[in-house]
Design a protein around this motif. Structure first.
Motif, PDB file in Angstrom:
ATOM      1  N   ILE A  13       0.878  -1.173   0.000  1.00 51.32           N
ATOM      2  CA  ILE A  13       0.000   0.000   0.000  1.00 51.32           C
ATOM      3  C   ILE A  13       0.915   1.223   0.000  1.00 51.32           C
ATOM      4  O   ILE A  13       1.516   1.563   1.017  1.00 51.32           O
ATOM      5  N   LEU A  14       1.027   1.864  -1.166  1.00 51.13           N
ATOM      6  CA  LEU A  14       1.875   3.038  -1.317  1.00 51.13           C
ATOM      7  C   LEU A  14       0.989   4.274  -1.232  1.00 51.13           C
ATOM      8  O   LEU A  14       0.228   4.566  -2.150  1.00 51.13           O
ATOM      9  N   GLN A  15       1.066   4.947  -0.095  1.00 47.13           N
ATOM     10  CA  GLN A  15       0.322   6.197   0.086  1.00 47.13           C
ATOM     11  C   GLN A  15       1.252   7.304  -0.366  1.00 47.13           C
ATOM     12  O   GLN A  15       2.254   7.587   0.286  1.00 47.13           O
ATOM     13  N   LYS A  16       0.905   7.909  -1.511  1.00 46.07           N
ATOM     14  CA  LYS A  16       1.826   8.836  -2.167  1.00 46.07           C
ATOM     15  C   LYS A  16       1.842  10.220  -1.532  1.00 46.07           C
ATOM     16  O   LYS A  16       2.582  11.088  -1.960  1.00 46.07           O
ATOM     17  N   THR A  88      -1.028  -2.964  -4.691  1.00 46.75           N
ATOM     18  CA  THR A  88      -0.689  -4.104  -5.533  1.00 46.75           C
ATOM     19  C   THR A  88      -0.110  -5.216  -4.663  1.00 46.75           C
ATOM     20  O   THR A  88       0.282  -4.972  -3.518  1.00 46.75           O
ATOM     21  N   ASP A  89      -0.044  -6.410  -5.249  1.00 45.04           N
ATOM     22  CA  ASP A  89       0.664  -7.491  -4.570  1.00 45.04           C
ATOM     23  C   ASP A  89       2.019  -7.738  -5.232  1.00 45.04           C
ATOM     24  O   ASP A  89       2.753  -8.631  -4.847  1.00 45.04           O
ATOM     25  N   SER A  90       2.364  -6.888  -6.206  1.00 41.34           N
ATOM     26  CA  SER A  90       3.597  -7.068  -6.986  1.00 41.34           C
ATOM     27  C   SER A  90       4.682  -6.098  -6.518  1.00 41.34           C
ATOM     28  O   SER A  90       4.520  -4.875  -6.619  1.00 41.34           O
ATOM     29  N   LEU A  91       5.793  -6.648  -6.070  1.00 36.21           N
ATOM     30  CA  LEU A  91       6.937  -5.831  -5.671  1.00 36.21           C
ATOM     31  C   LEU A  91       7.427  -5.001  -6.858  1.00 36.21           C
ATOM     32  O   LEU A  91       7.735  -3.816  -6.715  1.00 36.21           O
ATOM     33  N   ASP A  92       7.497  -5.599  -8.041  1.00 34.79           N
ATOM     34  CA  ASP A  92       7.962  -4.877  -9.228  1.00 34.79           C
ATOM     35  C   ASP A  92       7.066  -3.682  -9.548  1.00 34.79           C
ATOM     36  O   ASP A  92       7.559  -2.594  -9.857  1.00 34.79           O
ATOM     37  N   LEU A  93       5.751  -3.862  -9.478  1.00 36.99           N
ATOM     38  CA  LEU A  93       4.842  -2.760  -9.791  1.00 36.99           C
ATOM     39  C   LEU A  93       4.930  -1.622  -8.780  1.00 36.99           C
ATOM     40  O   LEU A  93       4.902  -0.447  -9.160  1.00 36.99           O
ATOM     41  N   VAL A  94       5.052  -1.944  -7.498  1.00 41.78           N
ATOM     42  CA  VAL A  94       5.146  -0.879  -6.502  1.00 41.78           C
ATOM     43  C   VAL A  94       6.485  -0.156  -6.641  1.00 41.78           C
ATOM     44  O   VAL A  94       6.550   1.065  -6.467  1.00 41.78           O
ATOM     45  N   MET A  95       7.535  -0.859  -7.008  1.00 47.74           N
ATOM     46  CA  MET A  95       8.834  -0.207  -7.223  1.00 47.74           C
ATOM     47  C   MET A  95       8.771   0.712  -8.450  1.00 47.74           C
ATOM     48  O   MET A  95       9.304   1.823  -8.419  1.00 47.74           O
ATOM     49  N   GLN A  96       8.104   0.271  -9.520  1.00 51.75           N
ATOM     50  CA  GLN A  96       7.946   1.112 -10.713  1.00 51.75           C
ATOM     51  C   GLN A  96       7.153   2.375 -10.383  1.00 51.75           C
ATOM     52  O   GLN A  96       7.500   3.473 -10.823  1.00 51.75           O
ATOM     53  N   GLU A  97       6.096   2.213  -9.614  1.00 51.34           N
ATOM     54  CA  GLU A  97       5.259   3.367  -9.242  1.00 51.34           C
ATOM     55  C   GLU A  97       6.056   4.352  -8.390  1.00 51.34           C
ATOM     56  O   GLU A  97       5.986   5.564  -8.589  1.00 51.34           O
TER      57      GLU A  97
END
Length: 180
Positions: A13-16, A88-97
């Motif tokens: 959960i990335l709270q921007k 997301t449940d994807s480490l790659d997607l949260v890192m990209q975001e």
């Protein structure tokens, strides 16, 4: 994809952040997941037709529990604009975001000197565009200067009055009167 989520799986959960809130990342575990339902919330009955389905999950991150409803089964991530939150449940997607968010903020910071110069030049340019405004600013400056001079004169007069009062008080007893 959200249809492959399992209890106990990792969820990001990335709270921007926002105006008064710094970004933060919560990493939690999926504690519950519903069976897929259709857009009306009814259980899916597969008659050979492909239809979009949705799941609801609960995530525990630290002491907090989050509930994410109507996640499309075919999505791998979801962005909630109102909360400025990416899940997301994807480490790659949260890192990209996060990389994208960081790059955007870095680019904005690089342009700060330019934007400060725009703010600093505002009054000068407005006065050039509107001669009446320039005259008003000039009058304000003259009035401010006159007020400063008057304050200085008042201070000087006050000092002179104090000096006269002291001179009269200390020297007054030594004077002889001519009326005698």
């Amino acid at each position: 994809m959200f249809n492959t989520l399992r209890k106990g799986g990792i969820f990001y959960i990335l709270q921007k952040g926002g105006k008064d809130q710094a970004p933060s990342l919560r990493i939690g575990q999926i504690t519950d997941k519903t069976e897929p339902v259709n857009a009306m919330g009814m259980p899916v009955q597969n008659f050979g037709m492909q239809m979009e389905t949705f799941v609801t999950i609960e995530v525990k991150a630290g002491d907090d529990t989050y509930k994410f409803e109507k996640l499309s089964s075919n999505e791998a991530m979801r962005f909630y604009p109102a909360e400025n939150t990416f899940v997301t449940d994807s480490l790659d997607l949260v890192m990209q975001e996060w990389d994208s968010t960081f790059r955007t903020s870095s680019q904005v910071l690089e342009t700060m000197p330019y934007h400060q110069s725009v703010v600093d030049a505002d009054e000068t340019i407005r006065c050039q565009l509107n001669p009446q405004l320039a005259k008003e600013k000039e009058q304000e400056a003259k009035i401010g200067a006159l007020e400063g001079k008057i304050s200085g004169i008042e201070g000087t007069l006050g000092t002179i009055q104090e000096m006269l009062a002291k001179a009269l008080n200390t020297g007054g007893g030594n004077r002889k009167s001519n009326n005698q």
